[in-house]
Motif scaffolding. Sequence first.
Motif, PDB file in Angstrom:
ATOM      1  N   SER A 177       9.355   5.242  15.820  1.00 41.97           N
ATOM      2  CA  SER A 177       8.553   6.404  15.387  1.00 41.97           C
ATOM      3  C   SER A 177       7.866   6.226  14.027  1.00 41.97           C
ATOM      4  N   VAL A 178       7.967   5.027  13.442  1.00 43.76           N
ATOM      5  CA  VAL A 178       7.215   4.763  12.206  1.00 43.76           C
ATOM      6  C   VAL A 178       5.946   3.998  12.607  1.00 43.76           C
ATOM      7  N   PRO A 179       4.760   4.404  12.074  1.00 42.89           N
ATOM      8  CA  PRO A 179       3.554   3.635  12.393  1.00 42.89           C
ATOM      9  C   PRO A 179       3.647   2.263  11.729  1.00 42.89           C
ATOM     10  N   LYS A 180       3.205   1.209  12.444  1.00 38.58           N
ATOM     11  CA  LYS A 180       3.407  -0.123  11.884  1.00 38.58           C
ATOM     12  C   LYS A 180       2.477  -0.386  10.693  1.00 38.58           C
ATOM     13  N   TYR A 181       3.003  -1.184   9.736  1.00 38.71           N
ATOM     14  CA  TYR A 181       2.188  -1.675   8.634  1.00 38.71           C
ATOM     15  C   TYR A 181       1.520  -2.950   9.135  1.00 38.71           C
ATOM     16  N   CYS A 182       0.214  -3.028   9.026  1.00 40.74           N
ATOM     17  CA  CYS A 182      -0.437  -4.268   9.469  1.00 40.74           C
ATOM     18  C   CYS A 182      -1.820  -4.377   8.863  1.00 40.74           C
ATOM     19  N   SER A 183      -2.388  -5.568   9.013  1.00 41.22           N
ATOM     20  CA  SER A 183      -3.740  -5.786   8.517  1.00 41.22           C
ATOM     21  C   SER A 183      -4.714  -4.997   9.390  1.00 41.22           C
ATOM     22  N   VAL A 184      -6.007  -5.210   9.194  1.00 39.96           N
ATOM     23  CA  VAL A 184      -7.011  -4.412   9.915  1.00 39.96           C
ATOM     24  C   VAL A 184      -6.674  -4.332  11.415  1.00 39.96           C
ATOM     25  N   ARG A 217     -11.971   7.273   8.111  1.00 39.11           N
ATOM     26  CA  ARG A 217     -11.197   8.040   9.097  1.00 39.11           C
ATOM     27  C   ARG A 217      -9.883   7.308   9.347  1.00 39.11           C
ATOM     28  N   CYS A 218      -9.155   6.949   8.270  1.00 34.93           N
ATOM     29  CA  CYS A 218      -7.943   6.143   8.487  1.00 34.93           C
ATOM     30  C   CYS A 218      -7.031   6.186   7.263  1.00 34.93           C
ATOM     31  N   ASP A 219      -5.806   5.690   7.466  1.00 36.89           N
ATOM     32  CA  ASP A 219      -4.847   5.500   6.374  1.00 36.89           C
ATOM     33  C   ASP A 219      -5.221   4.249   5.582  1.00 36.89           C
ATOM     34  N   ILE A 220      -4.571   4.090   4.423  1.00 41.16           N
ATOM     35  CA  ILE A 220      -4.772   2.862   3.641  1.00 41.16           C
ATOM     36  C   ILE A 220      -3.469   2.051   3.636  1.00 41.16           C
ATOM     37  N   HIS A 221      -3.591   0.757   3.896  1.00 40.28           N
ATOM     38  CA  HIS A 221      -2.457  -0.181   3.851  1.00 40.28           C
ATOM     39  C   HIS A 221      -2.694  -1.124   2.669  1.00 40.28           C
ATOM     40  N   MET A 222      -1.655  -1.358   1.847  1.00 46.09           N
ATOM     41  CA  MET A 222      -1.881  -2.234   0.681  1.00 46.09           C
ATOM     42  C   MET A 222      -0.676  -3.128   0.395  1.00 46.09           C
ATOM     43  N   GLU A 223      -0.944  -4.358  -0.045  1.00 42.24           N
ATOM     44  CA  GLU A 223       0.111  -5.297  -0.453  1.00 42.24           C
ATOM     45  C   GLU A 223       0.455  -5.078  -1.925  1.00 42.24           C
ATOM     46  N   SER A 224       1.693  -5.388  -2.290  1.00 45.40           N
ATOM     47  CA  SER A 224       2.085  -5.237  -3.700  1.00 45.40           C
ATOM     48  C   SER A 224       3.095  -6.307  -4.088  1.00 45.40           C
ATOM     49  N   GLY A 245      -3.623   7.535  -2.739  1.00 44.99           N
ATOM     50  CA  GLY A 245      -3.823   7.737  -1.298  1.00 44.99           C
ATOM     51  C   GLY A 245      -3.347   6.579  -0.446  1.00 44.99           C
ATOM     52  N   ILE A 246      -2.558   5.654  -1.030  1.00 39.83           N
ATOM     53  CA  ILE A 246      -2.020   4.545  -0.223  1.00 39.83           C
ATOM     54  C   ILE A 246      -0.885   5.111   0.637  1.00 39.83           C
ATOM     55  N   ASP A 247      -1.002   4.944   1.962  1.00 37.46           N
ATOM     56  CA  ASP A 247      -0.009   5.515   2.879  1.00 37.46           C
ATOM     57  C   ASP A 247       1.037   4.483   3.294  1.00 37.46           C
ATOM     58  N   HIS A 248       0.629   3.208   3.339  1.00 39.15           N
ATOM     59  CA  HIS A 248       1.508   2.146   3.851  1.00 39.15           C
ATOM     60  C   HIS A 248       1.548   1.040   2.799  1.00 39.15           C
ATOM     61  N   LEU A 249       2.757   0.696   2.339  1.00 37.71           N
ATOM     62  CA  LEU A 249       2.876  -0.282   1.249  1.00 37.71           C
ATOM     63  C   LEU A 249       3.690  -1.479   1.715  1.00 37.71           C
ATOM     64  N   SER A 250       3.214  -2.675   1.371  1.00 36.74           N
ATOM     65  CA  SER A 250       3.981  -3.882   1.664  1.00 36.74           C
ATOM     66  C   SER A 250       4.432  -4.529   0.358  1.00 36.74           C
ATOM     67  N   ILE A 251       5.666  -5.031   0.355  1.00 31.94           N
ATOM     68  CA  ILE A 251       6.235  -5.644  -0.858  1.00 31.94           C
ATOM     69  C   ILE A 251       6.578  -7.100  -0.555  1.00 31.94           C
ATOM     70  N   GLY A 252       6.148  -8.007  -1.418  1.00 32.65           N
ATOM     71  CA  GLY A 252       6.462  -9.426  -1.221  1.00 32.65           C
ATOM     72  C   GLY A 252       7.862  -9.745  -1.710  1.00 32.65           C
ATOM     73  N   VAL A 253       8.872  -9.447  -0.891  1.00 29.06           N
ATOM     74  CA  VAL A 253      10.275  -9.680  -1.287  1.00 29.06           C
ATOM     75  C   VAL A 253      10.585 -11.184  -1.237  1.00 29.06           C
ATOM     76  N   PHE A 262      -8.308   0.415   7.160  1.00 29.87           N
ATOM     77  CA  PHE A 262      -8.628  -0.068   5.802  1.00 29.87           C
ATOM     78  C   PHE A 262      -7.405  -0.781   5.233  1.00 29.87           C
ATOM     79  N   TYR A 263      -7.591  -2.038   4.848  1.00 32.19           N
ATOM     80  CA  TYR A 263      -6.476  -2.858   4.361  1.00 32.19           C
ATOM     81  C   TYR A 263      -6.852  -3.516   3.031  1.00 32.19           C
ATOM     82  N   ILE A 264      -5.931  -3.418   2.063  1.00 25.89           N
ATOM     83  CA  ILE A 264      -6.185  -4.069   0.759  1.00 25.89           C
ATOM     84  C   ILE A 264      -5.166  -5.197   0.607  1.00 25.89           C
ATOM     85  N   GLY A 265      -5.664  -6.433   0.585  1.00 20.45           N
ATOM     86  CA  GLY A 265      -4.763  -7.583   0.503  1.00 20.45           C
ATOM     87  C   GLY A 265      -5.136  -8.496  -0.652  1.00 20.45           C
TER      88      GLY A 265
END
Length: 428
Positions: free
Chosen positions: A278-285, A122-129, A146-154, A93-96
């Motif tokens: 050992s970190v799970p990757k942040y990625c789209s679907v 049945r999954c984590d949530i990845h989201m852009e911010s 419940g957002i587990d993986h966060l991306s930041i537009g630096v 599940f990806y929120i972009g």
Amino acid sequence: MLEGFIRSHLRRILTKEKNIVLEQKIPLLERSFQDIDELGVYLHIPFCEQICPYCPYNKEIYDPDVARRYTHAVKREIDIYSDLIGNKPVTSFYIGGGTPTTMLYSGLEEILGYVFKSFNMRCDIHMESHPNHLSSDNLNTIVSMGIDHLSIGVESLQDRHLKTLNRPYSVKQVMEAVGRAVSKDFKCVNADMIFALPDQTLSEVEQAGQALVDMGLDQVAAYPLFLFPYTKMKNIIKENNYRMSGIFKRRKMLGILEGIFYGAGYRRTSVWAFTRPSVPKYCSVTVPLYVGLGASGSSYLKDVFYLNTFRVAEYINALEEGRMPIALSLDLSENLQMAGWLYWRIYETRFLKTDFRDRFGKDFNKIYGIHLKLLSLLGFLKDKEGQVVLSDKGTYWLHVLEDLFSLDYINKLWGCSKYDPWPAKVTF
Ligand SMILES: C[S@@+](CC[C@H](N)C(=O)[O-])C[C@H]1O[C@@H](n2cnc3c(N)ncnc32)[C@H](O)[C@@H]1O
Ligand code: SF4
């Protein structure tokens, strides 16, 4: 001209298709969902507080009233898919966007609650911010949603480049936002940065890469600046007489970043992304088949690809009137499906040949064996015990080749959909 020639030749070799035409028709969805075991969900939030001149994504200026109507429309779209998907597991599940964090406190929580109520998640949530939305309170809200993986537009760590990109913050402010995010309880915090910026030097790229590592980020996605004709960036470069890096200088810049990230122990997890061990990757679907919710959401279901209307008002109207918001669709021949599969595996830089057999019931070597051998001789990849792994050289140059298709695709399909909410057809 040469690019067009190479593109059409390669397309014919890989897909056996002369032209690819997306048409205004709604596919038979009941049939498409029947033989799917698991799938991913993508949710598009098409709002931003300001429009950046280089950005190709579908978005409009945030308005709370539109966001409220959008929330209800997305829930209606979820109802439609909930009937089609039933109890099949959603494993990605990806929120972009746009900028998903514009809808914090104005619909995002409601949509997420509805997703969990409607689908077998049945999954984590990845989201852009966006960095300007990452106060400590907002970050706590994001974690509690419940957002587990966060991306930041630096984007950049030099004030002069932030200014060229018209980003509304300073280096100091964005570093503080990243610092707050990494101190919270996310499984992975990713920073997006852009390199090969107008007039950018090699040492500026090096400084930015090192600063991102020093900030304790779990992942960095470093993209070269792509120029899309329908954005304002090309004009800005022309008016200011900026110098842009060619493909060889970009390779050199990426090489500098590879050196920094590998030196700090990160591993390559896609063409542009480097992740701590050992970190799970942040990625789209992450699964091959997925459904896209929201304005401009696109879906891929084995033998069909389709795309929602880009215009937010049209998307809302369609769902309020009980119509599907699908604008364009394409039936995928087996050759097209296989070429698409290969495109994404090259993007991820590694794959197992058995995955191809599981998906298509065919031997990978029989279809692409000659291409693989040639690329292996060129030092672009290693083919060992059924696993294909791209080298750094192969990753870069094969992606330059892929860009011949993806940038053309984005320019035509997104450019056209941006101006016409219901295009009659789009031809490649
Ligand atoms: C949807 S935005 C990220 C979230 C948020 N909207 C923001 O801007 O902070 C996705 C990312 O794509 C990258 N991007 C956008 N336009 C690009 C371009 N023309 N070339 C390279 N990267 C680009 C940027 O790194 C951007 O952060
Ligand atoms: S880069 Fe991000 S904030 Fe800027 S317009 Fe694109 S989606 Fe919006």
